[in-house]
Scaffold this motif. Sequence first.
Motif, PDB file in Angstrom:
ATOM      1  N   SER A 103       0.844  -1.202   0.000  1.00 27.13           N
ATOM      2  CA  SER A 103       0.000   0.000   0.000  1.00 27.13           C
ATOM      3  C   SER A 103       0.874   1.245   0.000  1.00 27.13           C
ATOM      4  O   SER A 103       0.611   2.203  -0.738  1.00 27.13           O
ATOM      5  N   HIS A 104       1.902   1.236   0.820  1.00 29.17           N
ATOM      6  CA  HIS A 104       2.816   2.387   0.873  1.00 29.17           C
ATOM      7  C   HIS A 104       3.526   2.550  -0.472  1.00 29.17           C
ATOM      8  O   HIS A 104       3.662   3.661  -0.987  1.00 29.17           O
ATOM      9  N   ASP A 105       3.967   1.432  -1.054  1.00 28.55           N
ATOM     10  CA  ASP A 105       4.688   1.489  -2.323  1.00 28.55           C
ATOM     11  C   ASP A 105       3.806   1.962  -3.476  1.00 28.55           C
ATOM     12  O   ASP A 105       4.306   2.553  -4.434  1.00 28.55           O
ATOM     13  N   ILE A 106       2.515   1.715  -3.400  1.00 30.24           N
ATOM     14  CA  ILE A 106       1.591   2.186  -4.437  1.00 30.24           C
ATOM     15  C   ILE A 106       1.200   3.641  -4.180  1.00 30.24           C
ATOM     16  O   ILE A 106       1.054   4.436  -5.122  1.00 30.24           O
ATOM     17  N   ARG A 107       1.036   4.015  -2.930  1.00 30.47           N
ATOM     18  CA  ARG A 107       0.598   5.368  -2.597  1.00 30.47           C
ATOM     19  C   ARG A 107       1.611   6.421  -3.042  1.00 30.47           C
ATOM     20  O   ARG A 107       1.234   7.474  -3.551  1.00 30.47           O
ATOM     21  N   THR A 108       2.891   6.145  -2.889  1.00 31.01           N
ATOM     22  CA  THR A 108       3.918   7.128  -3.233  1.00 31.01           C
ATOM     23  C   THR A 108       3.858   7.524  -4.708  1.00 31.01           C
ATOM     24  O   THR A 108       3.748   8.721  -5.016  1.00 31.01           O
ATOM     25  N   MET A 110       1.360   7.134  -6.722  1.00 28.92           N
ATOM     26  CA  MET A 110       0.025   7.681  -6.988  1.00 28.92           C
ATOM     27  C   MET A 110      -0.030   9.144  -6.577  1.00 28.92           C
ATOM     28  O   MET A 110      -0.655   9.965  -7.262  1.00 28.92           O
ATOM     29  N   ASN A 111       0.624   9.490  -5.474  1.00 29.15           N
ATOM     30  CA  ASN A 111       0.686  10.903  -5.066  1.00 29.15           C
ATOM     31  C   ASN A 111       1.407  11.724  -6.127  1.00 29.15           C
ATOM     32  O   ASN A 111       1.020  12.877  -6.403  1.00 29.15           O
ATOM     33  N   ALA A 112       2.435  11.162  -6.753  1.00 30.47           N
ATOM     34  CA  ALA A 112       3.151  11.872  -7.819  1.00 30.47           C
ATOM     35  C   ALA A 112       2.230  12.086  -9.020  1.00 30.47           C
ATOM     36  O   ALA A 112       2.205  13.182  -9.607  1.00 30.47           O
ATOM     37  N   VAL A 113       1.470  11.048  -9.389  1.00 29.57           N
ATOM     38  CA  VAL A 113       0.523  11.188 -10.506  1.00 29.57           C
ATOM     39  C   VAL A 113      -0.486  12.291 -10.199  1.00 29.57           C
ATOM     40  O   VAL A 113      -0.786  13.141 -11.057  1.00 29.57           O
ATOM     41  N   MET A 114      -0.988  12.317  -8.973  1.00 30.95           N
ATOM     42  CA  MET A 114      -1.968  13.351  -8.599  1.00 30.95           C
ATOM     43  C   MET A 114      -1.311  14.739  -8.631  1.00 30.95           C
ATOM     44  O   MET A 114      -1.931  15.715  -9.063  1.00 30.95           O
ATOM     45  N   GLY A 115      -0.073  14.825  -8.190  1.00 34.07           N
ATOM     46  CA  GLY A 115       0.630  16.110  -8.224  1.00 34.07           C
ATOM     47  C   GLY A 115       0.810  16.616  -9.641  1.00 34.07           C
ATOM     48  O   GLY A 115       0.571  17.802  -9.932  1.00 34.07           O
ATOM     49  N   LEU A 143      -8.641   5.973  -5.988  1.00 31.85           N
ATOM     50  CA  LEU A 143      -7.586   4.990  -5.796  1.00 31.85           C
ATOM     51  C   LEU A 143      -6.791   5.280  -4.527  1.00 31.85           C
ATOM     52  O   LEU A 143      -6.480   4.372  -3.755  1.00 31.85           O
ATOM     53  N   LEU A 144      -6.489   6.546  -4.277  1.00 34.81           N
ATOM     54  CA  LEU A 144      -5.788   6.901  -3.031  1.00 34.81           C
ATOM     55  C   LEU A 144      -6.633   6.546  -1.807  1.00 34.81           C
ATOM     56  O   LEU A 144      -6.106   6.062  -0.804  1.00 34.81           O
ATOM     57  N   ALA A 145      -7.942   6.776  -1.904  1.00 40.09           N
ATOM     58  CA  ALA A 145      -8.833   6.417  -0.783  1.00 40.09           C
ATOM     59  C   ALA A 145      -8.820   4.905  -0.557  1.00 40.09           C
ATOM     60  O   ALA A 145      -8.776   4.432   0.589  1.00 40.09           O
TER      61      ALA A 145
END
Length: 186
Positions: A103-108, A110-115, A143-145
């Motif tokens: 989850s942590h490895d996917i979230r990082t 994904m945050n970049a994509v959102m940025g 997806l982040l949720a």
Amino acid sequence: KDLGMLFAVVLIAMMVAYIMSVRLQGFISRPILQLAKTAGIVADKKDYSIRGVKASEDEVGSLIDAFNHMLSQIQRRDKQLLESKENAERMSQAKTQFMANISHDIRTPMNAVMGFGNLLNATKLNDKQKGFLEVMMRRGRDLLALIEEVMDISAIEAQGTRIKSEEFELKEIIKGLYESQVMEMK
């Protein structure tokens, strides 16, 4: 005279039979009572390592052998159950750790994509591009949720249960699903 003699013989025979039955009863009853006592101790202490003492090779001895064999099987089963439980706990812990890591490895990223989506939103886009970006950002937030929920589940399994109540707009969720389907069809 004959009747008195017959009475004496019958009386002596009854006494001999009584004495023999008392002695035979001791040979049979004593080991069975001892086995019953052993069974009571096993049941009270839940100690399946206790064994009945075999004193003879007759039917009572066979009963004691069967009792001891049953206790051995219970001991083996309990050992297997304990090993299975410990293995299941290790596997559950490994799964929880894996879920937290993934989850942590996917979230990082994904945050970049959102940025980058937010940066792209600050540029000049035509209406079609803005529609695509809006759907992408909404799906990214969803997806982040989802990733946060997986992380919450991992935390719950690791630390205990915390329940959080949250309101949501079902209409918005359905609208978002519809829009993403429409965009995919284009």
